[in-house]
Design an enzyme around this catalytic site. Structure first.
Site, short mmCIF file in Angstrom:
data_model
loop_
_atom_site.label_atom_id
_atom_site.label_comp_id
_atom_site.label_asym_id
_atom_site.label_seq_id
_atom_site.Cartn_x
_atom_site.Cartn_y
_atom_site.Cartn_z
N ASP A 174 1.17 -1.45 -0.03
CA ASP A 174 0.05 -0.18 0.16
C ASP A 174 0.76 1.53 -0.14
O ASP A 174 1.66 0.99 1.34
CB ASP A 174 -0.90 0.16 1.34
N ILE A 175 0.76 2.66 -0.82
CA ILE A 175 1.42 3.31 -0.50
C ILE A 175 1.00 4.54 0.26
O ILE A 175 1.92 5.35 0.08
CB ILE A 175 1.31 4.08 -2.35
N ASN A 186 -13.04 -3.25 3.88
CA ASN A 186 -14.12 -2.57 3.72
C ASN A 186 -14.73 -2.36 2.66
O ASN A 186 -14.26 -2.79 1.77
CB ASN A 186 -13.60 -0.65 3.42
N HIS A 216 -15.95 3.55 4.61
CA HIS A 216 -14.22 4.31 4.17
C HIS A 216 -13.59 3.20 2.94
O HIS A 216 -12.45 3.53 2.91
CB HIS A 216 -13.00 3.92 5.33
N GLN A 217 -14.46 2.93 2.28
CA GLN A 217 -13.99 2.15 0.83
C GLN A 217 -13.86 3.33 -0.24
O GLN A 217 -15.00 4.06 -0.45
CB GLN A 217 -14.57 1.26 0.42
N HIS A 274 -10.54 -5.23 -1.52
CA HIS A 274 -9.02 -5.56 -1.06
C HIS A 274 -9.00 -5.72 0.59
O HIS A 274 -9.84 -5.27 1.15
CB HIS A 274 -8.08 -4.45 -1.61
N PHE A 275 -8.19 -6.75 -0.16
CA PHE A 275 -7.70 -7.09 2.10
C PHE A 275 -6.54 -6.42 2.58
O PHE A 275 -5.67 -6.72 2.30
CB PHE A 275 -8.06 -8.16 2.13
N HIS A 276 -6.42 -5.70 3.75
CA HIS A 276 -5.24 -4.72 3.69
C HIS A 276 -5.07 -5.52 5.18
O HIS A 276 -5.34 -5.82 5.51
CB HIS A 276 -5.60 -3.31 4.07
P1 AMP Z 1 -10.15 1.31 1.09
O1 AMP Z 1 -10.06 2.52 1.81
O2 AMP Z 1 -10.23 -0.26 1.83
O3 AMP Z 1 -10.05 1.65 -0.11
O4 AMP Z 1 -7.65 1.88 0.59
C1 AMP Z 1 -7.49 1.73 -0.12
C2 AMP Z 1 -6.35 1.72 0.18
O5 AMP Z 1 -5.41 2.11 -2.08
C3 AMP Z 1 -5.29 3.02 0.49
O6 AMP Z 1 -4.36 2.64 1.71
C4 AMP Z 1 -3.98 3.44 -0.54
O7 AMP Z 1 -3.27 4.05 -0.04
C5 AMP Z 1 -3.90 2.20 -1.38
N1 AMP Z 1 -3.81 2.18 -3.14
C6 AMP Z 1 -4.41 3.38 -3.84
N2 AMP Z 1 -3.73 3.52 -4.99
C7 AMP Z 1 -2.65 2.58 -4.98
C8 AMP Z 1 -1.62 2.63 -5.43
N3 AMP Z 1 -1.59 3.16 -6.47
N4 AMP Z 1 -0.32 2.06 -5.89
C9 AMP Z 1 -0.64 0.98 -3.25
N5 AMP Z 1 -1.68 1.05 -3.19
C10 AMP Z 1 -2.72 2.32 -3.14
#
Ligand code: AMP
Length: 136
Positions: free
Chosen positions: A28-29, A84, A90-91, A97-99
């Site tokens: 995650d960036i 999310n 908070h999505q 995606h799974f964090h």
């Molecule tokens: P969510 O709030 O669950 O939708 O999380 C989306 C996640 O995607 C966030 O933690 C962002 O930092 C991550 N994210 C968005 N764009 C990128 C990217 N290009 N590369 C890696 N992570 C990303």
């Protein structure tokens, strides 16, 4: 198409950790902690309830292994899995995606947990409704 589909295709760069025919994982960036990783299905659906059983199984098969690798590489002993669904939850990126979020003393996922009163009569009724709503 979301940014995650472009990452899967290699049109946008990522720090790839894992790939098979159904699953992709990368750093995650915007990390909450060192090693914060995203695990995504290649199937492009927005929320978990829309995901096919095949993609869900593929993620379930590899998720614990990815957790072990992230913990080993970062030295973290604790971690959260966050998933999310929907903007109000908070999505931000509308691709499932799974964090994997390592938890250290000062970094990681903060949780605001606010349990409500449980009514056993209403709970029994609700449990029946959910059971009746299960498909297949
Ligand atoms: P969510 O709030 O669950 O939708 O999380 C989306 C996640 O995607 C966030 O933690 C962002 O930092 C991550 N994210 C968005 N764009 C990128 C990217 N290009 N590369 C890696 N992570 C990303």
């Amino acid at each position: 198409m979301t940014i995650f589909s472009k990452i899967i295709k290699g049109e946008i760069p990522s720090h790839k950790i894992y790939e098979d025919d159904k699953v992709f994982a990368f750093l995650d960036i915007g990390p909450l902690s060192k090693g914060h990783t995203l695990v995504i299905p290649k199937e492009a659906v927005a929320t978990l309830d829309q995901l096919s059983d095949d993609s869900a199984a593929a993620i379930g098969r590899v998720l614990p292994r990815l957790c072990r690798a992230v913990m080993k590489a970062t030295g973290a002993k604790d971690f959260n899995i966050l998933q999310n669904n929907g903007a109000a939850a908070h999505q931000v990126v509308m691709h499932v995606h799974f964090h994997i979020i390592p938890k250290f003393n000062d970094t990681g996922l903060g949780i605001d947990w606010d349990p409500q009163q449980f009514d056993h009569t209403a709970g029994a009724q609700l449990a029946k409704q959910i059971v009746a709503s299960l498909e297949g």
